[in-house]
Design a protein around this motif. Structure first.
Motif, PDB file in Angstrom:
ATOM      1  N   VAL A  93       3.116   1.142   0.694  1.00 49.73           N
ATOM      2  CA  VAL A  93       2.054   0.915  -0.292  1.00 49.73           C
ATOM      3  C   VAL A  93       1.199   2.172  -0.437  1.00 49.73           C
ATOM      4  O   VAL A  93       0.952   2.665  -1.549  1.00 49.73           O
ATOM      5  N   VAL A 129       7.130  -1.070   0.080  1.00 45.00           N
ATOM      6  CA  VAL A 129       6.903  -1.977  -1.050  1.00 45.00           C
ATOM      7  C   VAL A 129       8.045  -2.964  -1.225  1.00 45.00           C
ATOM      8  O   VAL A 129       7.839  -4.109  -1.628  1.00 45.00           O
ATOM      9  N   VAL A 140      -0.479  -4.247  -5.928  1.00 49.37           N
ATOM     10  CA  VAL A 140      -0.377  -2.805  -5.666  1.00 49.37           C
ATOM     11  C   VAL A 140      -0.224  -2.042  -6.990  1.00 49.37           C
ATOM     12  O   VAL A 140      -0.841  -0.995  -7.194  1.00 49.37           O
TER      13      VAL A 140
END
Lengths: 267, 222
Positions: A93, A129, A140
């Motif tokens: 992330v 992710v 995100v």
């Protein structure tokens, strides 16, 4: 000055006229709700405004730039949340947003605050992710848009896949952006949520704008608009229940994944 | 521009390091192909020695197909290339960044493959500078051409099968020139390997120029 000024804009996807004869003028700080049935051209309109599509004909000016000549300049100043999240599965992330920040010449310190603003918990910052749930990925991606503080926000179904807390965060984000002077175009089927945010409602069908109603006139035309929206309501309901189910499953998945990460896979 | 090139290269190499595709799949694939070629021709050691350069570079082309397919998939997955466009990175910087990342991976595999041909085929190196220069110059051209064609087929269905059909014929000049230069470096044939290196350099320059001009348009279409 108009932020978006489209005059008789035509966009062809292959030979298919995804937008035909679109006239739209949007000023600063406006929040415009784009509504219409599936395939009406809402996403295409957002991609056009983002400078990702070349207009076939007509005049299309966004943020003062003619889209037939200088789309790169437009792309640098807009934030687009599309159906896909435009994130790299194998980066964490934080790495995803740091990449975006470096590419956009933004201070890296802004990454943490953007993630915090979208409610992405610190335990997920170092998770790749690809291991996040759909809802977390969406958050995100939204943090990536917020990070750039664009002049023009283009949000395509921003509430999709988000839980109640996430949906509230999106609404807050849109309100803040407009209060800061940004312009927001939101394509959404979730009329009950988005109606509270908008200053205008634009209805698209068959690649053409068939209604453009300012907030003050909305009451007079609600009935007419709802006819168009109704055709999608059933789809939307089904999608909503699916989304709710998947949200529940997603949060489980994240917990499991995080446990997995903590137990083994580094990131 | 250079900062953006490095940003893209670093990103792709980090993704590769994390996914381990090159290490866990491409390297074993390359070494297996080399060994299988050896099995096929070992009965006639003379043929194997004479064909070493060609087999080496043919294997490099196979490796290139895998590496470019992976490099393209990184950007097409979940619309990630949109992030590059919206971030305002110059398309030419994206092109050179991805080319560099692919080149680094292919070069890494080539180093292992050189060890492979020395051990499995019993080849000897007579000109190390020529061998290293050939690897470096040919690989940059291969990576540039592959990155460009990868973007060309990015928006095509079944791109994984379309890419080799387009890429392998385009890389035929590299196969010929690099094989001849390697023949000289390995002492297999008495040819002027350095002159073949000029052809490889020309191939690289042409593809770099094409990428600079066309990559932005291809990225938008992906």
């Amino acid at each position: 000055m108009s932020i978006v000024a489209l005059r008789d804009a035509v966009v062809l996807l292959g030979r298919f006229p995804a937008l035909s004869g679109v006239d739209l003028e949007v000023g600063a700080s406006e929040v415009v709700l784009l509504q219409g049935p599936n395939g009406a051209g809402k996403s295409t309109l957002l991609r056009l405004c983002a400078g990702l599509l070349r207009p076939h004909s007509g005049r299309s000016v966004v943020l003062g730039h003619d889209l037939s000549k200088s789309r790169a300049a437009v792309r640098r100043s807009v934030g687009l949340l599309g159906h896909d999240t435009a994130l790299y599965d194998d980066l964490t992330v934080t790495e995803n947003l740091q990449f975006l920040a470096r590419a956009s010449r933004i201070e890296l310190t802004a990454v943490g605050s953007a993630l915090e603003r979208l409610g992405v918990s610190a335990r997920l910052h170092d998770v790749v992710v690809g291991r996040l749930s759909a809802g977390q990925r969406r958050r995100v991606a939204l943090a990536g848009v917020a990070l750039r503080r664009p002049e023009l926000w283009l949000l395509d179904e921003p509430h999709a896949g988000l839980d109640q807390g996430g949906r509230d965060l999106v609404d807050g984000l849109v309100s803040e952006a407009a209060a800061d002077g940004a312009t927001v175009l939101v394509a959404s089927h979730e009329l009950d949520r988005t109606l509270e945010l908008k200053t205008r409602r634009v209805t698209i069908a068959g690649g053409t704008i068939i209604a453009d109603v300012a907030d003050s006139d909305a009451a007079d035309t609600d009935a007419a608009d709802s006819d168009v929206a109704d055709s999608d309501a059933a789809d939307s309901d089904v999608a909503d229940s699916d989304a709710a189910d998947s949200d529940a499953a997603d949060s489980d998945a994240v917990d499991t994944d995080v446990a997995g990460v903590a137990g083994g896979r580094g990131s | 521009m250079l900062a953006d090139v490095w940003l893209v290269t670093h990103k792709d190499l980090r993704i590769e390091w994390r996914s381990r595709v090159t290490l866990s799949q491409v390297v074993p694939f390359a070494l297996t192909v080399l060994v299988l070629f050896g099995f096929a021709l070992d009965a006639n050691r003379g043929v194997l020695n004479a064909a070493t350069s060609g087999l080496f570079w043919l294997t490099v082309l196979f490796v290139t197909v895998v590496a470019v397919t992976r490099s393209t998939a990184i950007e097409t997955s979940d619309g990630a290339c949109r992030a590059l466009l919206l971030a305002g990175i110059e398309p030419s910087a994206v092109f050179f960044g991805k080319t560099l990342a692919v080149a680094v991976q292919i070069l890494g595999v080539e180093i292992l493959m050189v060890g492979g041909v020395l051990v499995f085929y019993g080849a000897t190196v007579e000109s190390l500078p020529l061998l290293l220069a050939t690897c470096a110059v040919a690989t940059v051209g291969i990576a540039a051409s592959g990155t460009l064609l990868g973007a060309l087929v990015a928006g095509v269905r079944a791109r994984e099968t379309v890419l080799p059909v387009l890429l392998l014929p385009v890389l035929a000049p590299v196969l010929i020139a690099a094989s001849r230069a390697f023949d000289d470096a390995l002492g297999v044939l008495a040819v002027d390997g350095w002159s073949w290196l000029g052809l490889l350099a020309g191939f690289g320059v042409v593809n770099a120029a094409l990428g600079t001009l066309a990559y932005g348009q291809l990225l938008e279409e992906a």
